[in-house]
Design a protein around this motif. Structure first.
Motif, mmCIF file in Angstrom:
data_model
loop_
_atom_site.group_PDB
_atom_site.id
_atom_site.type_symbol
_atom_site.label_atom_id
_atom_site.label_comp_id
_atom_site.label_asym_id
_atom_site.label_seq_id
_atom_site.Cartn_x
_atom_site.Cartn_y
_atom_site.Cartn_z
ATOM 1 N N GLU A 1 0.859 -1.177 0.000
ATOM 2 C CA GLU A 1 0.000 0.000 0.000
ATOM 3 C C GLU A 1 0.894 1.226 0.000
ATOM 4 O O GLU A 1 1.760 1.385 0.861
ATOM 5 C CB GLU A 1 -0.909 -0.002 1.234
ATOM 6 C CG GLU A 1 -1.986 1.053 1.111
ATOM 7 C CD GLU A 1 -2.932 1.086 2.309
ATOM 8 O OE1 GLU A 1 -3.164 0.033 2.930
ATOM 9 O OE2 GLU A 1 -3.407 2.186 2.617
ATOM 10 N N CYS A 2 0.654 2.080 -0.977
ATOM 11 C CA CYS A 2 1.475 3.278 -1.128
ATOM 12 C C CYS A 2 1.215 4.268 0.012
ATOM 13 O O CYS A 2 0.066 4.557 0.344
ATOM 14 C CB CYS A 2 1.169 3.940 -2.470
ATOM 15 S SG CYS A 2 2.061 5.479 -2.717
ATOM 16 N N GLY A 3 2.266 4.771 0.599
ATOM 17 C CA GLY A 3 2.128 5.709 1.701
ATOM 18 C C GLY A 3 1.709 7.101 1.244
ATOM 19 O O GLY A 3 1.247 7.919 2.030
ATOM 20 N N GLU A 4 1.863 7.383 -0.027
ATOM 21 C CA GLU A 4 1.551 8.707 -0.555
ATOM 22 C C GLU A 4 0.108 8.812 -1.035
ATOM 23 O O GLU A 4 -0.633 9.680 -0.623
ATOM 24 C CB GLU A 4 2.480 9.039 -1.723
ATOM 25 C CG GLU A 4 3.898 9.376 -1.306
ATOM 26 C CD GLU A 4 3.978 10.670 -0.493
ATOM 27 O OE1 GLU A 4 3.360 11.666 -0.920
ATOM 28 O OE2 GLU A 4 4.647 10.670 0.544
ATOM 29 N N CYS A 5 -0.272 7.898 -1.917
ATOM 30 C CA CYS A 5 -1.606 8.005 -2.517
ATOM 31 C C CYS A 5 -2.528 6.877 -2.056
ATOM 32 O O CYS A 5 -3.660 6.783 -2.518
ATOM 33 C CB CYS A 5 -1.492 8.038 -4.045
ATOM 34 S SG CYS A 5 -0.918 6.489 -4.761
ATOM 35 N N THR A 6 -2.043 6.017 -1.162
ATOM 36 C CA THR A 6 -2.783 4.874 -0.596
ATOM 37 C C THR A 6 -3.273 3.866 -1.636
ATOM 38 O O THR A 6 -4.126 3.050 -1.331
ATOM 39 C CB THR A 6 -3.970 5.321 0.296
ATOM 40 O OG1 THR A 6 -5.002 5.883 -0.506
ATOM 41 C CG2 THR A 6 -3.537 6.306 1.357
ATOM 42 N N ALA A 7 -2.729 3.935 -2.834
ATOM 43 C CA ALA A 7 -3.081 2.928 -3.836
ATOM 44 C C ALA A 7 -2.452 1.603 -3.430
ATOM 45 O O ALA A 7 -1.356 1.565 -2.885
ATOM 46 C CB ALA A 7 -2.558 3.354 -5.204
ATOM 47 N N LYS A 8 -3.185 0.535 -3.681
ATOM 48 C CA LYS A 8 -2.626 -0.783 -3.426
ATOM 49 C C LYS A 8 -2.192 -1.389 -4.748
ATOM 50 O O LYS A 8 -2.915 -1.304 -5.738
ATOM 51 C CB LYS A 8 -3.670 -1.674 -2.751
ATOM 52 C CG LYS A 8 -3.845 -1.299 -1.298
ATOM 53 C CD LYS A 8 -4.760 -2.263 -0.588
ATOM 54 C CE LYS A 8 -4.912 -1.856 0.871
ATOM 55 N NZ LYS A 8 -5.996 -2.589 1.527
ATOM 56 N N TYR A 9 -1.040 -1.981 -4.729
ATOM 57 C CA TYR A 9 -0.567 -2.600 -5.956
ATOM 58 C C TYR A 9 0.224 -3.852 -5.649
ATOM 59 O O TYR A 9 0.763 -4.025 -4.567
ATOM 60 C CB TYR A 9 0.278 -1.603 -6.762
ATOM 61 C CG TYR A 9 1.473 -1.039 -6.017
ATOM 62 C CD1 TYR A 9 1.340 0.043 -5.159
ATOM 63 C CD2 TYR A 9 2.740 -1.593 -6.180
ATOM 64 C CE1 TYR A 9 2.428 0.559 -4.477
ATOM 65 C CE2 TYR A 9 3.836 -1.072 -5.504
ATOM 66 C CZ TYR A 9 3.671 0.007 -4.654
ATOM 67 O OH TYR A 9 4.757 0.508 -3.982
ATOM 68 N N LEU A 10 0.257 -4.715 -6.632
ATOM 69 C CA LEU A 10 0.996 -5.965 -6.482
ATOM 70 C C LEU A 10 2.368 -5.819 -7.107
ATOM 71 O O LEU A 10 2.535 -5.201 -8.143
ATOM 72 C CB LEU A 10 0.256 -7.103 -7.178
ATOM 73 C CG LEU A 10 -0.964 -7.675 -6.463
ATOM 74 C CD1 LEU A 10 -1.682 -8.636 -7.388
ATOM 75 C CD2 LEU A 10 -0.574 -8.384 -5.179
ATOM 76 N N THR A 11 3.327 -6.402 -6.452
ATOM 77 C CA THR A 11 4.665 -6.392 -7.013
ATOM 78 C C THR A 11 5.277 -7.776 -6.845
ATOM 79 O O THR A 11 4.901 -8.517 -5.949
ATOM 80 C CB THR A 11 5.519 -5.289 -6.339
ATOM 81 O OG1 THR A 11 6.732 -5.157 -7.044
ATOM 82 C CG2 THR A 11 5.804 -5.595 -4.890
#
Ligand code: ZN
Length: 68
Positions: A41-51
């Motif tokens: 979960e991105c700390g800036e825009c709170t988008a969740k993404y898979l890596t």
């Protein structure tokens, strides 16, 4: 014996903000389990993404394979 720490590094696909953390093997297993993909979960825009774990933390990926 000192425990090894693993550095994870990813970048958010939405805002490009980089995300890095240093975790012990226990913490990695607890948070992400033994999976090839991890959800961040991105700390800036709170988008969740898979890596891919292989990309985020090649050292851990290698260690995982060795344990199998
Ligand atoms: Zn972001």
């Amino acid at each position: 014996m000192a425990k090894r720490k693993y550095k994870m590094k990813t970048a958010c696909p939405q805002c490009g903000c980089s995300f890095a953390q240093v975790l012990s093997p226990e913490e990695i297993k607890e948070r992400y389990g033994d999976v090839p993909n991890v959800e961040i979960e991105c700390g800036e825009c709170t988008a969740k993404y898979l890596t891919d774990m292989e990309t985020a933390c090649p050292e851990w990926d290698e260690e995982c394979k060795m344990q199998k």
